[in-house]
Enzyme design. Structure first.
Site, PDB file in Angstrom:
ATOM      1  N   SER A 197       0.823  -1.217   0.000  1.00  0.00           N
ATOM      2  CA  SER A 197       0.000   0.000   0.000  1.00  0.00           C
ATOM      3  C   SER A 197       0.852   1.260   0.000  1.00  0.00           C
ATOM      4  CB  SER A 197      -0.905   0.030   1.227  1.00  0.00           C
ATOM      5  OG  SER A 197      -1.734  -1.091   1.259  1.00  0.00           O
TER       6      SER A 197
HETATM    7  N1  SAH Z   1       0.063  -5.526   4.083  1.00  0.00           N
HETATM    8  C1  SAH Z   1       0.733  -5.790   2.844  1.00  0.00           C
HETATM    9  C2  SAH Z   1      -0.160  -5.478   1.667  1.00  0.00           C
HETATM   10  C3  SAH Z   1      -0.289  -6.651   0.790  1.00  0.00           C
HETATM   11  S1  SAH Z   1      -1.583  -6.613  -0.410  1.00  0.00           S
HETATM   12  C4  SAH Z   1       2.071  -5.066   2.775  1.00  0.00           C
HETATM   13  O1  SAH Z   1       2.352  -4.255   3.664  1.00  0.00           O
HETATM   14  O2  SAH Z   1       2.836  -5.323   1.857  1.00  0.00           O
HETATM   15  C5  SAH Z   1      -2.757  -7.699   0.330  1.00  0.00           C
HETATM   16  C6  SAH Z   1      -2.314  -9.115   0.581  1.00  0.00           C
HETATM   17  O3  SAH Z   1      -3.444  -9.829   1.064  1.00  0.00           O
HETATM   18  C7  SAH Z   1      -1.828  -9.869  -0.643  1.00  0.00           C
HETATM   19  O4  SAH Z   1      -0.526 -10.331  -0.411  1.00  0.00           O
HETATM   20  C8  SAH Z   1      -2.825 -11.033  -0.771  1.00  0.00           C
HETATM   21  O5  SAH Z   1      -2.219 -12.228  -1.213  1.00  0.00           O
HETATM   22  C9  SAH Z   1      -3.328 -11.161   0.652  1.00  0.00           C
HETATM   23  N2  SAH Z   1      -4.626 -11.824   0.807  1.00  0.00           N
HETATM   24  C10 SAH Z   1      -5.715 -11.738  -0.004  1.00  0.00           C
HETATM   25  N3  SAH Z   1      -6.712 -12.484   0.481  1.00  0.00           N
HETATM   26  C11 SAH Z   1      -6.257 -13.055   1.636  1.00  0.00           C
HETATM   27  C12 SAH Z   1      -6.821 -13.951   2.591  1.00  0.00           C
HETATM   28  N4  SAH Z   1      -8.073 -14.434   2.474  1.00  0.00           N
HETATM   29  N5  SAH Z   1      -6.064 -14.315   3.644  1.00  0.00           N
HETATM   30  C13 SAH Z   1      -4.793 -13.864   3.797  1.00  0.00           C
HETATM   31  N6  SAH Z   1      -4.210 -13.031   2.913  1.00  0.00           N
HETATM   32  C14 SAH Z   1      -4.922 -12.629   1.844  1.00  0.00           C
END
Ligand code: SAH
Length: 228
Positions: free
Chosen positions: A80
């Site tokens: 993000s």
């Molecule tokens: N917090 C992260 C942002 C990653 S984007 C950072 O600081 O880099 C969101 C992430 O959520 C992705 O990696 C995606 O694979 C994950 N995601 C999506 N659905 C999910 C679920 N049901 N359970 C766990 N992770 C999930």
């Protein structure tokens, strides 16, 4: 001086200039993108200054790590925008004794920011490769108060519940009931809710006994919350 010595000295100067540059970029990021937009929670600002964001993005893109936007981290996922990370962190009002659950570890950046402030962070990632990468990186940076769990975050992490705060970083169609159940009485959750690839709403969810209140905060765009 021998030429090897000169070369080594040159290399040290080069790498030092490099890290100082990142430090300066990080300071500018905090001032211009975060403080200027109203984030004033001291622990959040300190954490945003401490975490080396460039280490959480792909190697070839480190120069862009402090830009004012989201960035790809592979597997179709994104880290993000710095402001959003700070905003979501401030919103759950984290304190030093807190236990926090994050859904969507991704690069591990948001988890590191939280880990700078709270006692313990549990973060769940559904893509095993990303989860493993985040785990290794966080370990190498000595964030020993973060546990990365591979799995579907829809179900939360019952074992360590309740949580003082829950931070969801993927957009869900609705708020997963298990996450509400695992929130401590008086706890706060921040979650983007809405259809994938359309504009979603960032929501604050607060729990007071049986009463759940939700507040719509702002339009956002997150990658979708997926299911196994
Ligand atoms: N917090 C992260 C942002 C990653 S984007 C950072 O600081 O880099 C969101 C992430 O959520 C992705 O990696 C995606 O694979 C994950 N995601 C999506 N659905 C999910 C679920 N049901 N359970 C766990 N992770 C999930």
């Amino acid at each position: 001086m021998k030429s090897a010595t000169v070369l080594i000295l040159f290399f040290i100067m080069l790498t030092q200039g490099y890290t100082q540059n990142f430090e300066r970029m990080r300071e500018n990021m905090v001032r211009q993108q975060i403080q200027n937009r109203g984030i004033d929670h001291q622990a959040t600002l300190r954490a945003m200054r401490n975490v080396e964001r460039h280490l959480f993005v792909p190697r070839g893109q480190q120069r862009r790590a402090y830009d004012d936007g989201p960035m790809p981290i592979g597997y179709g996922q994104t880290i993000s925008q710095p402001y959003i990370v700070a905003y979501m962190t401030q919103l759950v009002n984290p304190g030093p004794k807190d236990r926090v659950l994050e859904i969507g570890a991704g690069s591990g950046y948001q988890a590191a920011v939280l880990a700078e402030i709270v006692d313990k962070v549990y973060t769940i990632e559904i893509i095993p490769e990303l989860g493993n990468q985040a785990k290794q990186l966080l370990e190498s940076l000595n964030y020993d108060n973060v546990e990365v769990i591979t799995g579907d975050g829809y179900f939360g992490h019952e074992k360590q519940a309740p949580y003082d705060a829950i931070v969801v970083t993927a957009a869900a169609e609705y708020i997963p009931p298990p996450l509400i159940a695992q929130l401590r009485d008086g706890g706060k959750m921040v979650i983007p809710v809405g259809s994938p690839f359309l504009v979603q709403t960032l929501m604050l969810v607060e729990k007071h006994g049986d009463k759940i209140t939700t507040t719509n905060l702002m339009p956002v765009r997150f990658v979708p919350f997926t299911r196994r």
